[in-house]
Design a protein around this motif. Sequence first.
Motif, short mmCIF file in Angstrom:
data_model
loop_
_atom_site.label_atom_id
_atom_site.label_comp_id
_atom_site.label_asym_id
_atom_site.label_seq_id
_atom_site.Cartn_x
_atom_site.Cartn_y
_atom_site.Cartn_z
N ASN A 227 20.29 27.87 -24.68
CA ASN A 227 19.64 27.62 -25.97
C ASN A 227 18.12 27.56 -25.87
N THR A 228 17.59 27.64 -24.66
CA THR A 228 16.15 27.53 -24.47
C THR A 228 15.46 28.88 -24.57
N VAL A 229 14.16 28.86 -24.77
CA VAL A 229 13.36 30.09 -24.80
C VAL A 229 13.35 30.75 -23.43
N PHE A 230 13.41 29.95 -22.38
CA PHE A 230 13.35 30.49 -21.01
C PHE A 230 14.52 31.42 -20.71
N ALA A 231 15.65 31.19 -21.40
CA ALA A 231 16.83 32.01 -21.15
C ALA A 231 16.67 33.43 -21.69
N LEU A 232 15.65 33.65 -22.53
CA LEU A 232 15.44 34.98 -23.11
C LEU A 232 14.97 36.00 -22.07
N PHE A 233 14.19 35.54 -21.13
CA PHE A 233 13.49 36.47 -20.24
C PHE A 233 14.40 36.95 -19.12
N GLY A 234 15.12 38.00 -19.44
CA GLY A 234 16.05 38.63 -18.51
C GLY A 234 16.20 40.09 -18.86
N PRO A 235 17.21 40.72 -18.35
CA PRO A 235 17.40 42.17 -18.61
C PRO A 235 17.67 42.50 -20.07
N ASN A 236 18.15 41.53 -20.83
CA ASN A 236 18.48 41.80 -22.24
C ASN A 236 17.38 41.36 -23.20
N PHE A 237 16.21 41.05 -22.67
CA PHE A 237 15.11 40.58 -23.52
C PHE A 237 14.70 41.64 -24.51
N ASP A 238 14.63 41.28 -25.79
CA ASP A 238 14.25 42.19 -26.87
C ASP A 238 12.80 41.91 -27.24
N ALA A 239 11.88 42.70 -26.69
CA ALA A 239 10.45 42.48 -26.92
C ALA A 239 10.08 42.65 -28.38
N GLY A 240 10.70 43.62 -29.03
CA GLY A 240 10.41 43.87 -30.44
C GLY A 240 10.78 42.69 -31.31
N ALA A 242 11.06 39.63 -30.31
CA ALA A 242 10.17 38.52 -29.95
C ALA A 242 8.84 38.62 -30.69
N ILE A 243 8.29 39.84 -30.74
CA ILE A 243 7.02 40.04 -31.45
C ILE A 243 7.19 39.79 -32.94
N THR A 244 8.31 40.26 -33.49
CA THR A 244 8.59 40.04 -34.91
C THR A 244 8.67 38.55 -35.22
N ALA A 245 9.36 37.80 -34.35
CA ALA A 245 9.49 36.37 -34.56
C ALA A 245 8.14 35.67 -34.52
N ILE A 246 7.31 36.06 -33.58
CA ILE A 246 5.99 35.44 -33.45
C ILE A 246 5.13 35.73 -34.68
N ILE A 247 5.10 36.99 -35.11
CA ILE A 247 4.27 37.37 -36.26
C ILE A 247 4.79 36.73 -37.54
N THR A 248 6.10 36.62 -37.66
CA THR A 248 6.70 36.06 -38.87
C THR A 248 6.50 34.56 -38.98
N ILE A 249 6.62 33.85 -37.87
CA ILE A 249 6.66 32.39 -37.91
C ILE A 249 5.29 31.74 -37.71
N MET A 250 4.41 32.35 -36.94
CA MET A 250 3.12 31.72 -36.65
C MET A 250 2.33 31.32 -37.88
N PRO A 251 2.26 32.16 -38.94
CA PRO A 251 1.46 31.76 -40.11
C PRO A 251 1.94 30.47 -40.77
N LEU A 252 3.20 30.08 -40.55
CA LEU A 252 3.70 28.85 -41.15
C LEU A 252 2.95 27.63 -40.65
N ALA A 253 2.33 27.75 -39.49
CA ALA A 253 1.61 26.61 -38.91
C ALA A 253 0.43 26.19 -39.77
N PHE A 254 -0.17 27.11 -40.51
CA PHE A 254 -1.32 26.74 -41.33
C PHE A 254 -0.90 25.74 -42.41
N ALA A 255 0.31 25.93 -42.96
CA ALA A 255 0.80 24.99 -43.96
C ALA A 255 1.09 23.64 -43.33
N THR A 256 1.70 23.64 -42.15
CA THR A 256 2.04 22.36 -41.52
C THR A 256 0.81 21.61 -41.03
#
Length: 468
Positions: A227-240, A242-256
């Motif tokens: 369930n951790t983020v560390f488990a992502l980094f393996g042969p099945n890691f989906d870089a696309g 990951a980038i989508t998640a970062i771009i989508t979620i990061m702007p929410l921090a301005f509200a918080t």
Amino acid sequence: MSDTKTVPTMGADDAPDAVYDARTLGAPKMTIFGIQHMFAMFGATILVPTLTGLSVSATLLFAGLGTLLFHFLAKGKVPAFLGSSFAFIAGYAAIAPNGEAALLPYACLGVACAGLLYLIVSALFKVFGPQRIMRFFPPVVTGPIVICIGLILAPSAIANCETNWPVALVAIAIIVISNIWGRGMIRIIPILLGVIGSYVAAAFAGVVDFAPVADAAWIGLPVLWDNTVFALFGPNFDAGLAITAIITIMPLAFATIIEHIGDMSAISSTCNRNFIAEPGLHRTLLGDGLATIAASLFGAPANTTYGENTGVLALTRVFDPRVVRIAACFAILFSFCPKFAAVISCMPACVIGGVSLVLYGMISAVGIRNLVENHVDFMMSRNVLITALILVLSLGIASSAAGAIVFEVGGVTVALSGLAVGSVVGILLNIILPGKEEGWDGGLATEAEADDVPLPLEAEVTSLPIAD
């Protein structure tokens, strides 16, 4: 370390029944106060993993650890509890709409990156000082924001109460009676009594399903590697993804981040201590950001300062941060007990609703008190307009069908909460509109003058005459 007397006041005299050092009450009472704070945050904190599919036990663990980290970085002076943030629920839903176990770590990666924005803003506060930045947040702005924090949460309390109003009314009645007519210890643990009393009433009414409690183990690890983020980094890691998640979620921090400033204003006003000046927003933002990063990396929801616990402070007047740290330790302890997590998860919505209804109202009441104690002049049109637009935009957008202002930037969908929009508009209007208080320039002072400008929450500002 946790002596709030070293923090400048908000300009008012301390209430005669306020307790800033709970050690004078004895260890047993301090422990009960801590348990009360823990129960106050449970409803909303557990709701986030329930809605998103994240682990309840991991949520409890990092609510406790995040709170202790926050207190360490804030010099142990701010009586704040960090629980699950609702602001990122839309981000989790965008990446893992059905709570898919394989997708949630990618959402958590995005939230962890959003936590980095806290660190950047914290550094800005440290470099430029709170005087230069907090000039954008005078009482006419922070007061309505705090009011909206409670009112925006209110519909969720009503919705929970509607599942069983009689049980919810039991919780409300116990809290009111205990706080108004109670004596000694009874008077300052109304929330704990309300939770226990209404939970028992719900059990007798047959609205509690204890089957998950019977099935749960007594001891278990709160965090699973998969369930951790560390488990992502393996042969099945989906870089696309990951980038989508970062771009989508990061702007929410301005509200918080804006909400964090509002919460710090609420806690400051509640405790009559200017925590924005000392230990400073750069420390509280740093603590909030690092707690969010740590929680997300290990598969728990983002952390944020909790309004429910501010409500407890306002109701009990026990302002010692040690009590909140006791609550954090209990949360950590119980995170290793799946059976206890099941007991909390089985708590009926009507119990949560009855308790929350009182606590959310207390938050809004603190915002009103902030306006009154700082003598905000509503004979001035600018103050009326600023307050009106903050209230209408924050509450109106929050209650709209979308629940946010949604737009696209470069193909990325950004959603701004009503509170974020209302806060930004209030800040801008305070800068633009004429008629500011004397000695208060809304952030337009020269650099040489900046260090001499008092913080907007301090007594010096409230004593200044109002300009025509």
